[in-house]
Design a protein around this motif. Structure first.
Motif, PDB file in Angstrom:
ATOM      1  N   UNK A 290       0.805  -1.227   0.000  1.00 57.25           N
ATOM      2  CA  UNK A 290       0.000   0.000   0.000  1.00 57.25           C
ATOM      3  C   UNK A 290       0.840   1.281   0.000  1.00 57.25           C
ATOM      4  N   UNK A 291       1.900   1.388   0.794  1.00 61.49           N
ATOM      5  CA  UNK A 291       2.711   2.611   0.711  1.00 61.49           C
ATOM      6  C   UNK A 291       3.278   2.840  -0.692  1.00 61.49           C
ATOM      7  N   UNK A 292       3.728   1.750  -1.338  1.00 63.43           N
ATOM      8  CA  UNK A 292       4.283   1.878  -2.689  1.00 63.43           C
ATOM      9  C   UNK A 292       3.207   2.350  -3.661  1.00 63.43           C
ATOM     10  N   UNK A 293       2.025   1.731  -3.623  1.00 64.45           N
ATOM     11  CA  UNK A 293       0.972   2.109  -4.566  1.00 64.45           C
ATOM     12  C   UNK A 293       0.445   3.521  -4.301  1.00 64.45           C
ATOM     13  N   UNK A 294       0.462   3.939  -3.033  1.00 63.31           N
ATOM     14  CA  UNK A 294       0.029   5.311  -2.721  1.00 63.31           C
ATOM     15  C   UNK A 294       0.985   6.325  -3.334  1.00 63.31           C
ATOM     16  N   UNK A 295       2.282   6.085  -3.156  1.00 60.45           N
ATOM     17  CA  UNK A 295       3.268   6.990  -3.741  1.00 60.45           C
ATOM     18  C   UNK A 295       3.222   6.916  -5.262  1.00 60.45           C
ATOM     19  N   UNK A 296       2.976   5.712  -5.797  1.00 62.91           N
ATOM     20  CA  UNK A 296       2.894   5.546  -7.247  1.00 62.91           C
ATOM     21  C   UNK A 296       1.749   6.384  -7.814  1.00 62.91           C
ATOM     22  N   UNK A 297       0.625   6.417  -7.118  1.00 66.36           N
ATOM     23  CA  UNK A 297      -0.501   7.246  -7.549  1.00 66.36           C
ATOM     24  C   UNK A 297      -0.130   8.723  -7.518  1.00 66.36           C
ATOM     25  N   UNK A 298       0.591   9.127  -6.465  1.00 65.75           N
ATOM     26  CA  UNK A 298       1.034  10.526  -6.379  1.00 65.75           C
ATOM     27  C   UNK A 298       1.963  10.873  -7.533  1.00 65.75           C
ATOM     28  N   UNK A 299       2.867   9.962  -7.875  1.00 68.37           N
ATOM     29  CA  UNK A 299       3.783  10.191  -8.996  1.00 68.37           C
ATOM     30  C   UNK A 299       3.009  10.301 -10.299  1.00 68.37           C
ATOM     31  N   UNK A 300       1.990   9.438 -10.463  1.00 67.72           N
ATOM     32  CA  UNK A 300       1.172   9.504 -11.666  1.00 67.72           C
ATOM     33  C   UNK A 300       0.453  10.837 -11.808  1.00 67.72           C
ATOM     34  N   UNK A 301      -0.107  11.335 -10.720  1.00 64.67           N
ATOM     35  CA  UNK A 301      -0.785  12.638 -10.763  1.00 64.67           C
ATOM     36  C   UNK A 301       0.204  13.755 -11.081  1.00 64.67           C
ATOM     37  N   UNK A 302       1.393  13.680 -10.460  1.00 68.45           N
ATOM     38  CA  UNK A 302       2.392  14.711 -10.731  1.00 68.45           C
ATOM     39  C   UNK A 302       2.814  14.691 -12.196  1.00 68.45           C
ATOM     40  N   UNK A 303       3.086  13.497 -12.738  1.00 65.18           N
ATOM     41  CA  UNK A 303       3.543  13.426 -14.126  1.00 65.18           C
ATOM     42  C   UNK A 303       2.469  13.852 -15.109  1.00 65.18           C
ATOM     43  N   UNK A 304       1.189  13.605 -14.776  1.00 65.35           N
ATOM     44  CA  UNK A 304       0.103  14.099 -15.629  1.00 65.35           C
ATOM     45  C   UNK A 304       0.156  15.617 -15.718  1.00 65.35           C
ATOM     46  N   UNK A 305       0.376  16.248 -14.572  1.00 59.11           N
ATOM     47  CA  UNK A 305       0.520  17.713 -14.550  1.00 59.11           C
ATOM     48  C   UNK A 305       1.793  18.156 -15.266  1.00 59.11           C
ATOM     49  N   UNK A 306       2.933  17.498 -14.948  1.00 57.37           N
ATOM     50  CA  UNK A 306       4.235  17.976 -15.425  1.00 57.37           C
ATOM     51  C   UNK A 306       4.343  17.892 -16.948  1.00 57.37           C
ATOM     52  N   UNK A 307       3.948  16.730 -17.519  1.00 57.45           N
ATOM     53  CA  UNK A 307       3.997  16.592 -18.966  1.00 57.45           C
ATOM     54  C   UNK A 307       3.093  17.594 -19.663  1.00 57.45           C
ATOM     55  N   UNK A 308       1.868  17.761 -19.135  1.00 61.01           N
ATOM     56  CA  UNK A 308       0.918  18.695 -19.730  1.00 61.01           C
ATOM     57  C   UNK A 308       1.374  20.143 -19.551  1.00 61.01           C
ATOM     58  N   UNK A 309       1.985  20.439 -18.408  1.00 60.00           N
ATOM     59  CA  UNK A 309       2.464  21.793 -18.144  1.00 60.00           C
ATOM     60  C   UNK A 309       3.526  22.199 -19.165  1.00 60.00           C
ATOM     61  N   UNK A 310       4.536  21.340 -19.387  1.00 63.08           N
ATOM     62  CA  UNK A 310       5.571  21.666 -20.366  1.00 63.08           C
ATOM     63  C   UNK A 310       4.989  21.786 -21.770  1.00 63.08           C
ATOM     64  N   UNK A 311       4.049  20.898 -22.106  1.00 64.54           N
ATOM     65  CA  UNK A 311       3.454  20.894 -23.439  1.00 64.54           C
ATOM     66  C   UNK A 311       2.628  22.159 -23.683  1.00 64.54           C
ATOM     67  N   UNK A 312       1.734  22.482 -22.762  1.00 64.34           N
ATOM     68  CA  UNK A 312       0.865  23.643 -22.962  1.00 64.34           C
ATOM     69  C   UNK A 312       1.635  24.951 -22.845  1.00 64.34           C
ATOM     70  N   UNK A 313       2.681  24.973 -22.004  1.00 66.24           N
ATOM     71  CA  UNK A 313       3.490  26.187 -21.913  1.00 66.24           C
ATOM     72  C   UNK A 313       4.225  26.446 -23.224  1.00 66.24           C
ATOM     73  N   UNK A 314       4.737  25.384 -23.857  1.00 66.81           N
ATOM     74  CA  UNK A 314       5.387  25.539 -25.155  1.00 66.81           C
ATOM     75  C   UNK A 314       4.387  26.020 -26.205  1.00 66.81           C
ATOM     76  N   UNK A 315       3.152  25.496 -26.165  1.00 62.70           N
ATOM     77  CA  UNK A 315       2.118  25.959 -27.091  1.00 62.70           C
ATOM     78  C   UNK A 315       1.796  27.433 -26.871  1.00 62.70           C
ATOM     79  N   UNK A 316       1.723  27.832 -25.608  1.00 62.62           N
ATOM     80  CA  UNK A 316       1.431  29.231 -25.294  1.00 62.62           C
ATOM     81  C   UNK A 316       2.513  30.143 -25.846  1.00 62.62           C
ATOM     82  N   UNK A 317       3.769  29.782 -25.584  1.00 64.53           N
ATOM     83  CA  UNK A 317       4.875  30.654 -25.965  1.00 64.53           C
ATOM     84  C   UNK A 317       5.074  30.716 -27.474  1.00 64.53           C
TER      85      UNK A 317
END
Length: 487
Positions: A290-317
């Motif tokens: 459970x601790x591993x899967x909890x952190x894994x979910x947190x990493x997944x949420x972060x990467x969803x944000x991080x990948x989209x953030x870099x992508x949309x910021x490049x589109x904006x600029x």
């Protein structure tokens, strides 16, 4: 009684517990420095092609569909093969698979740089993604196997820093290489630059990385599980990678539906194989950790944000504000510097202050995103790239304090026997979540920005609001991990 029940894991001996707090062998840091070359190259190539798409369209007369395959095909092949790549390291040894993957990555980079047609470039990029899937999981596997749990934080801080630096450098160096037009090679340099780096890194890897542990090659590889895991991921990733460009045809909806029973059958086989005493591709114990899967979910949420953030910021600029690639890349520099600095400091800080460090990182990201959205809402289409740099710098600082500790928390909760499976699962989660984030937020951004991205600032405000929600969810999961540790 099954064989799995007949041989339970013994309790940790006092000497084993003490070993977890022993300082790692100094050679481990040299090993990590060499291994991180693969992390940088794989991350760099995931993002650098975004800068070269216009040149590819002109020089090779690539269609939009072919360009999408060049960009997304690499990430799709990379993510689909990561779990299998991690288990191959368990079976044949991390050094052997690292050097094999790195050599293949170097060769396929050369093929990309020499491509004379869209079909050749697409095929080379798919092969390059598969090569990355072989070499990258060995990095975290080496960390898990050779760094005591108490010292993995510093190692994963370097891993997180290099991963992020590779992503940002792909945007920055890609623009500089295209502007320089070295030897008149144009877009080809973004691939050919990997060749000398890969050759040097492979030579050092043979000298520095440790040989397989005795008895490691006695493990049997699970080809049926490898095919099942890869197929399940492919059925989900292919629509995510190609659906938007293709207009979401019927197959993009059928594939994820087929992925569900395929995944269930694969997971059932993994459990059956483990009960029979076999060595499955996905270690079933990870799913019950459970601790591993909890952190894994947190990493997944972060990467969803991080990948989209870099992508949309490049589109904006570049799309919304019309900035040249080099100008847009320069806007990334302050956040890249702060991301790198914070990542490298996060290991020591986390060892001293625990989950307070990534929690602070999450707070900084939310503050930076709020400032970014406020500035865009006020300035509208009159916004300039340099005016966004303070908010972006704050976001970069928060990213550096959040991502490496998350990876460290995940790896601290698995043993060396699960290193390959855990590393492959973690890396797959990162790539899968990033692809999902780019696809979902890309659709939202394009819809809100309108034709020609005329309302790009408004679109960025919209997606930024959801980014804040994702990071708040990551912070909530971190608190759950902290409570579990306290309990």
């Amino acid at each position: 009684m099954t064989r799995a029940h007949a041989r339970p894991d013994p309790p940790a001996a006092p000497s084993a517990v003490a070993a977890e707090h022993t300082a790692p062998d100094p050679r481990a840091w040299r090993m990590l420095a060499v291994a991180l070359s693969a992390t940088f190259m794989a991350s760099f190539d995931l993002f650098v092609v975004n800068i070269a798409t216009a040149a590819l369209h002109t020089d090779l007369r690539m269609s939009d569909a072919a360009l999408e395959l060049v960009v997304a095909g690499y990430g799709f092949a990379y993510a689909a093969g990561l779990v299998t790549g991690g288990r191959l390291g368990d079976r044949y040894g991390y050094r052997r698979m690292f050097v094999t993957g790195l050599s293949a990555f170097t060769a396929t980079s050369l093929l990309c740089g020499l491509a004379q047609s869209p079909a050749q470039l697409v095929a080379a990029r798919l092969a390059q993604g598969l090569a990355a899937a072989v070499m990258v999981p060995q990095v975290l596997s080496l960390v898990t196997a050779h760094f005591p749990a108490a010292h993995r934080g510093r190692a994963t801080a370097w891993y997180g820093a290099v991963n992020g630096i590779g992503a940002v450098t792909g945007q920055l160096l890609g623009g500089l290489l295209l502007e320089a037009d070295v030897l008149g090679l144009g877009w080809r340099t973004v691939f050919l630059v990997n060749v000398p780096v890969g050759l040097i890194a492979a030579g050092f890897a043979l000298l520095v990385l440790p040989p397989p542990a005795r008895g490691r090659t006695d493990r049997r590889f699970d080809p049926l599980g490898a095919v099942g895991v890869t197929l399940t991921l492919a059925l989900v990733l292919a629509p995510l990678s190609l659906g938007r460009q293709e207009g979401w045809p019927v197959w993009t909806w059928v594939c994820p539906a087929v992925a569900v029973p395929t995944g269930r059958l694969t997971l059932g086989w993994q459990r059956t194989l483990r009960e029979r005493g076999g060595d499955p591709v996905v270690h079933p114990g990870l799913l019950g950790n459970r601790p591993f899967t909890t952190v894994l979910l947190a990493i997944g949420l972060f990467q969803s944000y991080f990948g989209a953030y870099l992508f949309t910021l490049a589109l904006l600029l570049q799309g919304g504000l019309g900035a040249r690639p080099v100008t847009a890349a320069v806007v990334f520099v302050p956040q890249a510097v702060l991301f790198s600095t914070a990542s490298l400091l996060s290991g020591r800080l986390t060892a001293r202050h625990g989950t307070a460090v990534p929690a602070t990182g999450a707070a900084l990201i939310i503050t930076g995103l709020t400032a970014l959205a406020a500035h865009l809402a006020i300035a509208g289409n009159d916004v300039t790239g340099p005016a966004l740099m303070p908010a972006l710098a704050l976001i970069g600082l928060g990213n550096g304090l959040l991502l490496p500790p998350l990876i460290g928390f995940a790896l601290a909760r698995v043993g060396p026997a699960e290193a390959g499976s855990a590393s492959g699962t973690l890396s797959t989660t990162q790539q899968f979540a990033s692809s999902l984030g780019v696809t979902v937020f890309g659709m939202v951004f394009f819809a809100a920005a309108g034709p020609g991205l005329r309302s790009a600032p408004t679109a960025m405000v919209t997606v930024t609001a959801v980014f804040v929600i994702l990071i708040a969810a990551v912070a909530s999961l971190l608190r759950a991990v902290a409570r579990h540790r306290a309990g």
